[in-house]
Scaffold this active site. Structure first.
Site, short mmCIF file in Angstrom:
data_model
loop_
_atom_site.label_atom_id
_atom_site.label_comp_id
_atom_site.label_asym_id
_atom_site.label_seq_id
_atom_site.Cartn_x
_atom_site.Cartn_y
_atom_site.Cartn_z
N GLY A 267 3.42 6.29 -28.84
CA GLY A 267 2.03 5.84 -28.77
C GLY A 267 1.48 5.61 -27.38
O GLY A 267 0.40 5.04 -27.24
N HIS B 193 12.24 5.24 -29.37
CA HIS B 193 10.94 5.35 -30.04
C HIS B 193 10.74 4.02 -30.76
O HIS B 193 11.51 3.68 -31.67
CB HIS B 193 10.97 6.55 -31.01
N CYS C 200 14.89 11.83 -35.56
CA CYS C 200 14.07 12.69 -36.42
C CYS C 200 14.30 12.33 -37.89
O CYS C 200 15.43 12.27 -38.35
CB CYS C 200 14.43 14.15 -36.18
N ASN D 80 9.33 4.90 -25.70
CA ASN D 80 8.54 6.02 -26.25
C ASN D 80 7.76 5.53 -27.47
O ASN D 80 8.20 4.64 -28.18
CB ASN D 80 9.51 7.17 -26.63
N GLY E 6 4.78 11.86 -25.65
CA GLY E 6 4.88 13.06 -26.47
C GLY E 6 3.52 13.69 -26.68
O GLY E 6 3.05 14.50 -25.88
C1 LIG Z 1 5.15 18.19 -33.23
C2 LIG Z 1 6.23 17.18 -32.93
C3 LIG Z 1 7.55 17.57 -32.94
C4 LIG Z 1 8.58 16.66 -32.64
N1 LIG Z 1 9.86 17.10 -32.56
C5 LIG Z 1 10.84 16.24 -32.11
C6 LIG Z 1 12.14 16.71 -31.83
O1 LIG Z 1 12.46 17.91 -31.92
N2 LIG Z 1 13.07 15.79 -31.41
C7 LIG Z 1 12.75 14.46 -31.25
O2 LIG Z 1 13.61 13.66 -30.84
N3 LIG Z 1 11.52 14.00 -31.51
C8 LIG Z 1 10.55 14.87 -31.91
N4 LIG Z 1 9.27 14.43 -32.06
C9 LIG Z 1 8.97 12.99 -31.79
C10 LIG Z 1 8.57 12.82 -30.31
O3 LIG Z 1 9.64 13.16 -29.46
C11 LIG Z 1 8.16 11.37 -30.03
O4 LIG Z 1 9.26 10.53 -30.25
C12 LIG Z 1 7.00 10.91 -30.93
O5 LIG Z 1 5.97 11.89 -30.99
C13 LIG Z 1 6.41 9.58 -30.42
O6 LIG Z 1 5.91 9.72 -29.11
P1 LIG Z 1 4.32 9.91 -28.83
O7 LIG Z 1 3.62 8.81 -29.59
O8 LIG Z 1 4.18 9.78 -27.35
O9 LIG Z 1 3.94 11.25 -29.35
C14 LIG Z 1 8.24 15.31 -32.36
C15 LIG Z 1 6.90 14.92 -32.34
C16 LIG Z 1 5.89 15.84 -32.62
C17 LIG Z 1 4.45 15.40 -32.55
#
Ligand SMILES: Cc1cc2nc3c(=O)[nH]c(=O)nc-3n(C[C@H](O)[C@H](O)[C@H](O)COP(=O)(O)O)c2cc1C
Length: 360
Positions: free
Chosen positions: A228, A186, A115, A226, A248
């Site tokens: 996209g 990620h 994060c 992880n 996500g």
């Molecule tokens: C609204 C939101 C909140 C998130 N909160 C966290 C979190 O609490 N901890 C974490 O490790 N990643 C958090 N992420 C990142 C996601 O876990 C993930 O790594 C990121 O969205 C990329 O994956 P995606 O492209 O499939 O969405 C958050 C993402 C979004 C969109």
């Protein structure tokens, strides 16, 4: 909902792996997302897939230790397998919270090293820890010592000024030497100054090949990819080179995708036949949450994507958005919204599988 560890252990479900000592499968998981992967979203997700590994929102060690622990760890045994994500860097505090995760029945405890928000950076939480691999290793070792649960780390491929392959390997090797065998990666760097957390999920380019290379370099480690990922086709492609996929935003905005996961990745029957059936089977849970004093809008906002891309889906969304916040709004709002969408007549399994597979 369970709020104490005793009831939690007793309530372990047939498919759950909490406190059984078994590793949950990480072949397909939904990412931890603040304000999104709440207990209400997770309840819906679990109705759609028995096998998807779910993650909580991040909870900081400070909040767990000094705040309302039971409220932060509250979940329903129906959600298992469920991993608790922690934010923190103090080894003793992480150990304490890992112990709590086990007591409360979680299936895994995960450390957030991805994060990028300023707020967490100031407390040495999240992606900034990629610059301190020794500190992460110390925290992970303490967690492993404190619990029987699997301890996993979710991180980026780097941070600004620490973007080289060698630095990523140094991070992995130090944390693996502390006993961690599962890394959720990620596939983009985090830029710690100048980009918002939202931009940090889109702007730095995805480098999937780096994650594949990690698996090649460290075949004994479990590497989950992880970032996209949107379709099952993409998942299958990534699964050729990694041990699991974590989705996500797509899993949140289009939760029906999850209804195809069990048949697609776990060779088992989808648990629900249709979106309508899924929503109706959520009614008793919604009702009991309302009786507990939960505001309908807090539950219904996680249902808005259920009819994504379907005829009537927009009306469903609009009806809920316009009515769920009104004083005294109850289950009848959801029931009326469901009336806006025509119920499919074709056999259940076909609907689940084709809709999830036909995502763009
Ligand atoms: C609204 C939101 C909140 C998130 N909160 C966290 C979190 O609490 N901890 C974490 O490790 N990643 C958090 N992420 C990142 C996601 O876990 C993930 O790594 C990121 O969205 C990329 O994956 P995606 O492209 O499939 O969405 C958050 C993402 C979004 C969109």
């Amino acid at each position: 909902m369970v709020i104490n560890s005793t009831a939690n252990r007793a309530g372990n479900t047939a498919t759950g792996t909490a406190n059984t000592g078994l590793e949950p499968s990480r072949r397909f998981s939904v990412a931890p997302m603040m304000d999104w992967t709440t207990p209400h979203y997770r309840y819906l997700a679990r109705l759609l897939s028995r096998h998807t590994l779910l993650y909580t929102e991040m909870v900081t060690t400070g909040a767990l230790i000094h705040g309302d622990t039971e409220r932060f760890l509250r979940h329903d045994p129906a959600e298992y397998p469920l991993a608790l994500q922690l934010g923190g860097s103090d080894a003793a505090e992480l150990a304490h919270c890992a112990r709590l995760a086990e007591q409360f029945g979680f299936s895994e405890v995960n450390l957030n090293v991805g994060c990028p928000s300023d707020r967490v950076q100031n407390n040495m939480i999240g992606a900034c820890l990629m610059g301190h691999p020794d500190k992460v290793a110390e925290g992970v070792a303490a967690m492993i010592e404190a619990t029987h649960l699997p301890v996993t780390v979710k991180h980026r491929i780097g941070i600004n000024d620490r973007e080289s392959w060698e630095e990523l390997c140094e991070f992995i090797e130090k944390v693996a030497a502390a006993g961690c065998r599962t890394f959720i990666v990620h596939a983009r760097i985090a830029v710690l100054e100048g980009l918002s957390p939202k931009e940090n999920r889109d702007v730095p380019p995805l480098k999937y090949d780096w994650v594949y290379r990690l698996k090649q370099t460290y075949p004994h480690l479990e590497i989950i990819i992880n970032g996209g990922i949107k379709t099952f086709e993409e998942c299958h492609q990534h699964l050729k080179y990694t041990d699991g996929v974590m989705l996500g935003r797509e899993a949140y905005h289009n939760p029906w995708l999850l209804a195809g996961v069990d048949s697609e990745f776990f060779d088992s029957e989808p648990p629900v036949a249709s979106r309508h059936e899924a929503l109706r089977s959520m009614y008793p849970f919604i009702q009991s949450e309302l009786e507990r004093g939960v505001f309908l809008g807090h539950i219904s906002r996680h249902l808005l994507g259920l009819f994504h891309g379907m005829p009537g889906g927009r009306q469903f969304r609009r009806y809920i958005s316009e009515n769920a916040h009104k004083p005294g709004a109850g289950l009848e709002v959801i029931q009326a919204a469901l009336e806006k969408v025509q119920e499919p007549k074709e056999p259940a399994q076909t609907e689940a599988t084709t809709s999830a597979l036909s995502q763009p």
